[in-house]
Motif scaffolding. Structure first.
Motif, PDB file in Angstrom:
ATOM      1  N   MET A  83      62.102   8.718 -23.123  1.00 27.30           N
ATOM      2  CA  MET A  83      60.910   9.006 -22.322  1.00 27.30           C
ATOM      3  C   MET A  83      60.436   7.765 -21.589  1.00 27.30           C
ATOM      4  O   MET A  83      60.420   6.668 -22.139  1.00 27.30           O
ATOM      5  N   PHE A  85      57.156   6.325 -19.426  1.00 24.16           N
ATOM      6  CA  PHE A  85      55.730   6.614 -19.301  1.00 24.16           C
ATOM      7  C   PHE A  85      55.132   6.043 -18.011  1.00 24.16           C
ATOM      8  O   PHE A  85      55.651   5.085 -17.448  1.00 24.16           O
ATOM      9  N   ASN A  89      54.607   1.199 -21.353  1.00 25.26           N
ATOM     10  CA  ASN A  89      54.650   1.075 -22.817  1.00 25.26           C
ATOM     11  C   ASN A  89      55.791   0.193 -23.308  1.00 25.26           C
ATOM     12  O   ASN A  89      56.428   0.487 -24.324  1.00 25.26           O
ATOM     13  N   LEU A  90      56.054  -0.891 -22.598  1.00 25.14           N
ATOM     14  CA  LEU A  90      57.026  -1.869 -23.099  1.00 25.14           C
ATOM     15  C   LEU A  90      56.405  -2.593 -24.289  1.00 25.14           C
ATOM     16  O   LEU A  90      55.189  -2.666 -24.414  1.00 25.14           O
ATOM     17  N   TYR A  91      57.263  -3.148 -25.158  1.00 23.92           N
ATOM     18  CA  TYR A  91      56.747  -3.882 -26.311  1.00 23.92           C
ATOM     19  C   TYR A  91      56.251  -5.253 -25.851  1.00 23.92           C
ATOM     20  O   TYR A  91      57.034  -6.105 -25.463  1.00 23.92           O
ATOM     21  N   LEU A 102      66.093  -3.415 -29.264  1.00 24.74           N
ATOM     22  CA  LEU A 102      65.465  -3.114 -30.558  1.00 24.74           C
ATOM     23  C   LEU A 102      65.847  -1.737 -31.130  1.00 24.74           C
ATOM     24  O   LEU A 102      66.326  -1.646 -32.261  1.00 24.74           O
ATOM     25  N   ALA A 103      65.641  -0.692 -30.347  1.00 22.90           N
ATOM     26  CA  ALA A 103      65.908   0.650 -30.885  1.00 22.90           C
ATOM     27  C   ALA A 103      67.395   0.881 -31.180  1.00 22.90           C
ATOM     28  O   ALA A 103      67.721   1.405 -32.253  1.00 22.90           O
ATOM     29  N   ARG A 151      65.511   0.604 -21.113  1.00 24.54           N
ATOM     30  CA  ARG A 151      65.306   0.746 -22.559  1.00 24.54           C
ATOM     31  C   ARG A 151      65.654   2.161 -23.026  1.00 24.54           C
ATOM     32  O   ARG A 151      66.270   2.341 -24.069  1.00 24.54           O
ATOM     33  N   SER A 152      65.250   3.140 -22.250  1.00 24.45           N
ATOM     34  CA  SER A 152      65.583   4.526 -22.612  1.00 24.45           C
ATOM     35  C   SER A 152      67.083   4.763 -22.523  1.00 24.45           C
ATOM     36  O   SER A 152      67.662   5.412 -23.393  1.00 24.45           O
ATOM     37  N   MET A 155      69.701   3.883 -25.369  1.00 25.85           N
ATOM     38  CA  MET A 155      69.946   4.782 -26.505  1.00 25.85           C
ATOM     39  C   MET A 155      71.036   5.802 -26.183  1.00 25.85           C
ATOM     40  O   MET A 155      71.350   6.661 -27.000  1.00 25.85           O
TER      41      MET A 155
ATOM     42  N   ASP B 112      46.957  -1.470 -28.200  1.00 32.02           N
ATOM     43  CA  ASP B 112      47.046  -0.311 -27.311  1.00 32.02           C
ATOM     44  C   ASP B 112      47.935   0.768 -27.930  1.00 32.02           C
ATOM     45  O   ASP B 112      49.044   0.490 -28.384  1.00 32.02           O
ATOM     46  N   GLY B 114      49.639   2.925 -26.651  1.00 34.32           N
ATOM     47  CA  GLY B 114      50.909   3.071 -25.940  1.00 34.32           C
ATOM     48  C   GLY B 114      52.055   2.323 -26.603  1.00 34.32           C
ATOM     49  O   GLY B 114      53.217   2.696 -26.445  1.00 34.32           O
ATOM     50  N   GLN B 115      51.731   1.284 -27.365  1.00 33.65           N
ATOM     51  CA  GLN B 115      52.777   0.521 -28.042  1.00 33.65           C
ATOM     52  C   GLN B 115      53.444   1.369 -29.116  1.00 33.65           C
ATOM     53  O   GLN B 115      54.659   1.417 -29.221  1.00 33.65           O
ATOM     54  N   GLY B 118      55.296   4.325 -27.323  1.00 33.83           N
ATOM     55  CA  GLY B 118      56.548   3.892 -26.718  1.00 33.83           C
ATOM     56  C   GLY B 118      57.631   3.714 -27.767  1.00 33.83           C
ATOM     57  O   GLY B 118      58.780   4.114 -27.576  1.00 33.83           O
ATOM     58  N   ALA B 121      58.717   7.175 -29.179  1.00 29.88           N
ATOM     59  CA  ALA B 121      59.540   7.884 -28.194  1.00 29.88           C
ATOM     60  C   ALA B 121      60.914   7.237 -28.074  1.00 29.88           C
ATOM     61  O   ALA B 121      61.893   7.884 -27.746  1.00 29.88           O
ATOM     62  N   ASN B 122      60.978   5.965 -28.357  1.00 30.12           N
ATOM     63  CA  ASN B 122      62.229   5.204 -28.293  1.00 30.12           C
ATOM     64  C   ASN B 122      63.109   5.457 -29.533  1.00 30.12           C
ATOM     65  O   ASN B 122      64.230   4.977 -29.612  1.00 30.12           O
ATOM     66  N   GLY B 123      62.572   6.186 -30.509  1.00 27.54           N
ATOM     67  CA  GLY B 123      63.376   6.566 -31.675  1.00 27.54           C
ATOM     68  C   GLY B 123      63.019   5.835 -32.961  1.00 27.54           C
ATOM     69  O   GLY B 123      63.564   6.128 -34.023  1.00 27.54           O
ATOM     70  N   LEU B 124      62.096   4.870 -32.888  1.00 27.44           N
ATOM     71  CA  LEU B 124      61.722   4.140 -34.099  1.00 27.44           C
ATOM     72  C   LEU B 124      60.882   5.026 -35.027  1.00 27.44           C
ATOM     73  O   LEU B 124      60.107   5.854 -34.561  1.00 27.44           O
ATOM     74  N   ILE B 133      56.414  -3.811 -33.997  1.00 28.52           N
ATOM     75  CA  ILE B 133      55.651  -3.802 -32.745  1.00 28.52           C
ATOM     76  C   ILE B 133      54.142  -3.942 -32.975  1.00 28.52           C
ATOM     77  O   ILE B 133      53.504  -4.818 -32.412  1.00 28.52           O
ATOM     78  N   GLN B 137      51.326  -7.663 -33.168  1.00 28.10           N
ATOM     79  CA  GLN B 137      50.283  -7.770 -32.147  1.00 28.10           C
ATOM     80  C   GLN B 137      48.891  -7.727 -32.766  1.00 28.10           C
ATOM     81  O   GLN B 137      47.964  -8.378 -32.289  1.00 28.10           O
TER      82      GLN B 137
END
Ligand SMILES: Nc1ncnc2c1ncn2[C@@H]1O[C@H](COP(=O)(O)OP(=O)(O)OP(=O)(O)O)[C@@H](O)[C@H]1O
Ligand SMILES: [Mg+2]
Lengths: 244, 212
Positions: A83, A85, A89-91, A102-103, A151-152, A155, B112, B114-115, B118, B121-124, B133, B137
């Motif tokens: 996804m 956004f 929503n980057l780390y 990371l993922a 990043r998406s 995966m 935030d 969103g962290q 994100g 959604a990235n699978g973590l 993450i 922070q």
């Protein structure tokens, strides 16, 4: 078999009926653009696909998993459905390269060397290979969004969801991001995209879905939709958005 | 004051050592316990959120002395024997952990949302997202208030005096009642507390600046 399939899906936020009788199918390799006025439920719709929002009724099959079933492991779906956004929503505590690696490292256990090679290749393909060691706050909005897309992609997903990926960008950066998305579409990625970019929709979308007040009012081939939308509200919406 | 150090240096030194030891142990465990309950409080599970809430409200709202006494008097009588130092240190740990939990929870919620989104959604998984993450922070936001908690912890360790924990305050009391030189004794004790807390306070200020 469609990779994403909504069957009579209903979604509520408390008493508020946010999604009403949603029926929608997305085939493998299809690009579906979702449009509609603000508050019509576009984000809600797209966020149910990877389980960021729960559904209350109906069936939602994604890559063979049923999201209505509480026992479904959402991480299993998210591995395969990425996804992107509106606000990236980057780390914030990780560099660009770390953001991408990371993922795959934690979730897919990809080995370090392969992980890094993949990440660097992706960064090159989205045009930010000179920023690998930067932190997100050091990037422009357009760069951030392209890193988020990379990043998406890292995966190796089967489908990608985009929720207004260019709405937070300065106008001159929008095309860079849209071009990356066009490339991904060309390579056969299944994509569901919420956007107001009608040029992109016209050029790339196979189908356009028009939503209003939590309902899908029109679901048509992109050409047909832009030629002559059937729904009055869709017509009004289009004329408004194209004028601006 | 100098004469207090000359004549009772050994006792004061023992007291200082015990105060530092108790503070370090309590700091270590209250950080772990406090962070754990802070995470409980932001978990999707309602049950764990409630458990976290109850733990924090209970230990934050009972006087430290009562908790210490409970472990000094009640626990040895019914559960297992322990000396004053152990009882006081456990009491101090539980008490402080509830404040640390509140602080860390506020830090997590300042990150935030969103962290987390994100990352999910990235699978973590939730815990992976927390660990890699969100917590790093949140740490930035909690450094200043945590510093205050640490300083309070050192000062609160004087509760050991009431449960025969042989800390600085306890030794001071002993010396004062033996010599009747209360003025100089308590000044000496105060100075020794400052020797621990002032550097801590300056170090925290330095960290705050460095991370800002
Ligand atoms: N977490 C929530 N709690 C309660 N109501 C919500 C929540 N999220 C969205 N809504 C409501 O659901 C409706 C649909 O919201 P959604 O964000 O899906 O709309 P949208 O089509 O994406 O709008 P926009 O174009 O402004 O992004 C809105 O009326 C919104 O107020
Ligand atoms: Mg939206």
């Amino acid at each position: 078999m469609p990779i994403i399939e909504f069957k009579k899906v209903e979604k509520y936020y408390g008493k508020f009926h946010a999604l009403k009788n949603i029926n929608l199918q997305v085939e493998k390799g299809e690009v579906v653009v979702v449009i509609g006025p603000s508050g019509s439920g576009k984000s809600t719709l797209i966020r149910t696909i990877n389980g960021l929002e729960e559904i209350e009724e109906g069936q939602l099959l994604v890559n063979g998993y049923d999201l209505a079933d509480k026992k479904t492991d959402l991480n299993q779906i998210r591995k395969d459905v990425g996804m992107v956004f509106q606000h990236f929503n980057l780390y914030d505590n990780k560099t660009v390269l770390e953001n991408i690696m990371l993922a795959p490292k934690l979730v897919l256990k990809r080995d370090e060397k392969e992980n890094k090679e993949t990440a660097l290749k992706l960064l090159e393909s989205v045009g930010v290979s000179d920023k690998t060691e930067s932190y997100p706050k050091q990037l422009s909005g357009g760069q951030k969004q392209r890193v988020a897309i990379a990043r998406s992609l890292a995966m190796k997903p089967k489908a990608l969801l985009f929720d207004e990926p260019t709405s937070a960008l300065d106008p001159e950066m929008i095309d860079d991001v849209l071009n990356v998305m066009k490339e991904i579409a060309k390579e056969g990625m299944t994509m569901v995209v919420v956007t107001h970019e009608m040029g992109f929709a016209r050029e790339v979308a196979d189908r356009v879905v028009f939503m209003d007040k939590g309902e899908i009012l029109e679901d048509a081939h992109a050409d047909e939709f832009f030629e002559a939308p059937k729904e009055e509200r869709a017509k009004q919406f289009l004329s408004k958005i194209i004028k601006h | 004051m100098i004469s207090v150090f000359q004549q009772h240096g050994q006792e004061l030194l023992t007291g200082l050592g015990n105060t530092i030891l108790c503070s370090v142990i309590a700091l270590f465990f209250s950080l772990i316990i406090g962070s754990t309950f802070a995470i409980f409080e932001v978990l999707p599970s309602k049950l764990l959120r409630v458990i976290g809430r109850i733990y924090i409200e209970v230990f934050r709202n009972i006087p430290l002395l009562v908790i210490g006494m409970f472990f000094y008097v009640v626990v040895p009588q019914y559960v297992l024997p322990m000396d004053g130092f152990t009882a006081g240190t456990i009491g101090l740990t539980l008490y402080t952990s509830s404040f640390i939990a509140e602080t860390v929870r506020a830090g997590i919620q300042a990150v935030d949302s969103g962290q987390m989104e994100g990352a999910r959604a990235n699978g973590l998984s939730f815990m992976q997202a927390m660990w890699h993450i969100v917590l790093p922070q949140a740490f930035k936001y909690v450094i200043p208030p945590l510093g205050n908690q640490f300083i309070n912890l050192v000062k609160n360790s004087s509760v050991l005096a009431f449960v025969a924990g042989f800390d600085l305050m306890y030794q001071g009391d002993m010396i004062a009642s033996a010599t009747f030189d209360t003025f100089n004794t308590y000044i000496a004790v105060g100075v020794l507390y400052l020797i621990i807390t002032l550097p801590l306070s300056y170090y925290m200020r330095y960290l705050e600046k460095k991370l800002a």
